[in-house]
Design a protein around this motif. Structure first.
Motif, PDB file in Angstrom:
ATOM      1  N   ASN A 190       0.567 -12.627   3.194  1.00 32.39           N
ATOM      2  CA  ASN A 190      -0.813 -13.003   2.848  1.00 32.39           C
ATOM      3  C   ASN A 190      -0.839 -14.170   1.875  1.00 32.39           C
ATOM      4  N   THR A 191      -2.053 -14.626   1.587  1.00 34.90           N
ATOM      5  CA  THR A 191      -2.222 -15.801   0.740  1.00 34.90           C
ATOM      6  C   THR A 191      -2.620 -15.399  -0.687  1.00 34.90           C
TER       7      THR A 191
ATOM      8  N   HIS B 122       0.823  -1.215   0.000  1.00 32.85           N
ATOM      9  CA  HIS B 122       0.000   0.000   0.000  1.00 32.85           C
ATOM     10  C   HIS B 122       0.856   1.264   0.000  1.00 32.85           C
TER      11      HIS B 122
ATOM     12  N   ASP C 172      10.169   2.503   6.634  1.00 31.50           N
ATOM     13  CA  ASP C 172       9.654   1.257   7.209  1.00 31.50           C
ATOM     14  C   ASP C 172      10.569   0.811   8.342  1.00 31.50           C
ATOM     15  N   LYS C 173       9.959   0.374   9.409  1.00 35.36           N
ATOM     16  CA  LYS C 173      10.774  -0.042  10.561  1.00 35.36           C
ATOM     17  C   LYS C 173      11.514  -1.346  10.265  1.00 35.36           C
TER      18      LYS C 173
ATOM     19  N   ASN D 262       2.297  -7.487   6.361  1.00 37.00           N
ATOM     20  CA  ASN D 262       1.272  -8.404   5.847  1.00 37.00           C
ATOM     21  C   ASN D 262       1.350  -8.587   4.328  1.00 37.00           C
ATOM     22  N   THR D 263       1.990  -7.650   3.639  1.00 39.08           N
ATOM     23  CA  THR D 263       2.144  -7.813   2.189  1.00 39.08           C
ATOM     24  C   THR D 263       2.886  -9.109   1.874  1.00 39.08           C
TER      25      THR D 263
ATOM     26  N   ILE E 253      -4.833 -13.808  -2.515  1.00 36.46           N
ATOM     27  CA  ILE E 253      -6.077 -13.972  -3.269  1.00 36.46           C
ATOM     28  C   ILE E 253      -6.596 -12.600  -3.718  1.00 36.46           C
TER      29      ILE E 253
ATOM     30  N   VAL F  43       9.124   5.093  12.747  1.00 34.70           N
ATOM     31  CA  VAL F  43       8.486   6.353  13.158  1.00 34.70           C
ATOM     32  C   VAL F  43       8.107   6.245  14.633  1.00 34.70           C
TER      33      VAL F  43
ATOM     34  N   THR G  41      -8.096  -8.818   6.859  1.00 30.32           N
ATOM     35  CA  THR G  41      -7.658 -10.043   6.188  1.00 30.32           C
ATOM     36  C   THR G  41      -7.847  -9.937   4.672  1.00 30.32           C
ATOM     37  N   TRP G  42      -8.189  -8.743   4.172  1.00 28.59           N
ATOM     38  CA  TRP G  42      -8.641  -8.624   2.773  1.00 28.59           C
ATOM     39  C   TRP G  42      -7.910  -7.542   1.969  1.00 28.59           C
ATOM     40  N   GLY G  43      -6.845  -6.956   2.518  1.00 32.07           N
ATOM     41  CA  GLY G  43      -6.293  -5.749   1.900  1.00 32.07           C
ATOM     42  C   GLY G  43      -5.299  -5.940   0.781  1.00 32.07           C
ATOM     43  N   PHE G  44      -4.769  -7.148   0.608  1.00 32.91           N
ATOM     44  CA  PHE G  44      -3.762  -7.311  -0.449  1.00 32.91           C
ATOM     45  C   PHE G  44      -4.376  -7.044  -1.822  1.00 32.91           C
ATOM     46  N   LYS G  45      -5.567  -7.582  -2.030  1.00 33.90           N
ATOM     47  CA  LYS G  45      -6.208  -7.418  -3.345  1.00 33.90           C
ATOM     48  C   LYS G  45      -6.482  -5.961  -3.665  1.00 33.90           C
TER      49      LYS G  45
END
Ligand code: FAD
Length: 413
Positions: free
Chosen positions: A73-74, A40, A61-62, A69-70, A76, A205, A363-367
């Protein structure tokens, strides 16, 4: 080992171009700071640079890029959601995904597989019909099919489910796809970098300065940065960042676990989801079965995984595919999911000027990675919420305007 690979490994000159630069230090000032180098954060940086010419950006990024999570994830991708707002939003993401390898000049192994959401009861079949109608109305290819048709597309499935919970139908969504998640982050990182964006890994940060309700700077463990625009794209760490600016959200953090098996010959060409069995499974291009379940049922800020999860998952998998009883699980892991009460994201402007949020990805943000990139870039460049994300603003929780997606996002991700 091929000689060229050995030469490359031993070379100190890195004769192949690096994916992105590693600037030695942070500048004192940037036009925008993006917290989080997941798909993202990097996606927003890329579209800000490409579409708005805004390149004076630090993505910090730390840890390392895609390490949140990028990279967990699985993978989908689908758009067969339940609400009009959700379907329109995810459909745009699927559209962007289908040409993303070309756009980012990297092979993302985007693979359309077809996505089943199995129904084991009349009640869940009713929800599938509802979703199919909404999807059809908005031009998304998804329809209800009966057990004989499921068996034709996925011949190895046990429709009787061991006699426990026979399958009575499914919502079938042919465009459902899988895609290499780490390549998505690397592709966005590479292309943002090419346009001048700086990526600073290992940069945490620790504070955000706000004066007269306007963001003025960011404190990191590598120095202070002056800036008027900050995006928080930190998924499971969102409550820690919003606390720095005194913003309250209804986000809770729960672990979501997943696993992969040893590689098998290709036998599963579709993505199979069963909410009643708390299970979803697909087969990667390497042959591994990639599997997961629903969230751990408690709040926990931890990335640990459990034996309990594997036991439950194996039990449910064998009800659908009993012939898998001898396969081995190679790895399991988990990620921290930023859950919202209505299973929809929280995006856009906030009551603090210059502080933008891209979160509630659960649980749905990769797409949603590409569509978050384009819509949040628009929002940060113009300070106006993009049309597609207006329904997802934080203010909906004050205005009793939730976007209820639980019926389409709980196990299906
Ligand atoms: C097991 C599992 C399976 C999933 N399966 C799917 C799926 O199949 N399909 C789907 O659509 N979604 C899925 N998801 C959800 C999806 O992975 C996430 O919603 C999405 O990856 C979020 O991306 P992001 O870029 O917002 O966050 P992340 O990739 O988590 O990136 C956030 C980054 O912020 C950094 N950060 C945090 N705090 C700070 C700080 N203080 N300073 C600097 N940096 C900081 C972190 O190090 C991290 O790298 C799944 C999630 C999990 C855990």
């Amino acid at each position: 080992m091929p000689l060229k690979l050995l030469q490359f490994g031993l070379s100190r000159k890195y004769s192949e171009p690096r994916m992105f630069r590693t600037p030695p230090r942070l500048k004192d000032k940037y036009e925008a700071v993006i917290i989080g180098a997941g798909g993202h954060g990097l996606g927003v940086a890329y579209y800000l640079a490409r579409d708005y010419g805004l390149t004076d950006i630090a993505v910090v990024d730390k840890g390392y890029i895609g390490g949140g999570n990028t990279g967990r994830n699985t993978a989908i991708v689908r758009s067969n959601y339940l609400t009009e707002e959700g379907v329109k939003f995810y459909a745009e993401s699927v559209r962007l995904f289908s040409d993303l390898s070309h756009d980012l000049d990297i092979n993302l192994f985007y693979s359309e597989r077809g996505h089943f959401t199995l129904a084991h009861t009349d009640a869940s079949l009713r929800t599938m019909r509802w979703r199919a109608e909404v999807n059809k109305h908005l031009g998304v290819n998804s329809y209800v099919i009966l057990p004989e048709e499921i068996k034709k597309i996925c011949p190895y499935i046990d429709i009787s489910c061991g006699g426990h919970l026979p399958i009575v139908g499914a919502l079938y969504h042919p465009p459902g796809a899988i895609v290499r998640h780490d390549a998505v982050a690397w592709g966005y990182g590479k292309q943002a970098d090419r346009r001048g964006v700086e990526i600073h890994q290992n940069t945490c940060v620790t504070g955000i300065d706000v004066k007269d309700n306007q963001v003025v700077g960011v404190q990191t463990d590598r120095g202070y940065i002056k800036t008027n625009r900050v995006l928080s794209a930190v998924a499971g760490y969102t409550p820690r960042i919003t606390k720095l600016v005194g913003l309250r959200t209804p986000i809770t953090v729960q672990p979501l676990q997943a696993c992969v098996t040893e590689p098998l010959k290709p036998w599963l060409n579709s993505i199979v989801v069963s909410a009643s069995l708390h299970l979803y499974v697909s087969q990667s291009s390497r042959g591994e079965l990639v599997m997961g379940a629903s969230l751990d049922p408690y709040e926990l800020h931890s990335e640990r995984s459990t034996l309990d999860f594997i036991e439950g998952l194996a039990d449910h998998l064998l009800q659908l595919f009993p012939f898998l009883s001898n396969i081995k699980v190679n790895r399991q892991w988990s990620g921290m999911s930023d859950m919202t009460p209505d299973f929809s994201p929280i995006m856009g402007t906030t009551p603090i000027r210059g502080f933008y949020i891209d979160s509630g990805w659960g649980t749905w943000g990769f797409k949603a990675t590409p569509v978050c990139g384009t819509t949040m870039a628009y929002t940060m460049a113009t300070n106006e919420n993009h049309e597609l994300i207006k329904p997802f603003n934080l203010s909906r929780f004050e205005n009793f305007a939730q976007v209820g997606e639980k019926g389409a996002a709980s196990v299906g991700h």
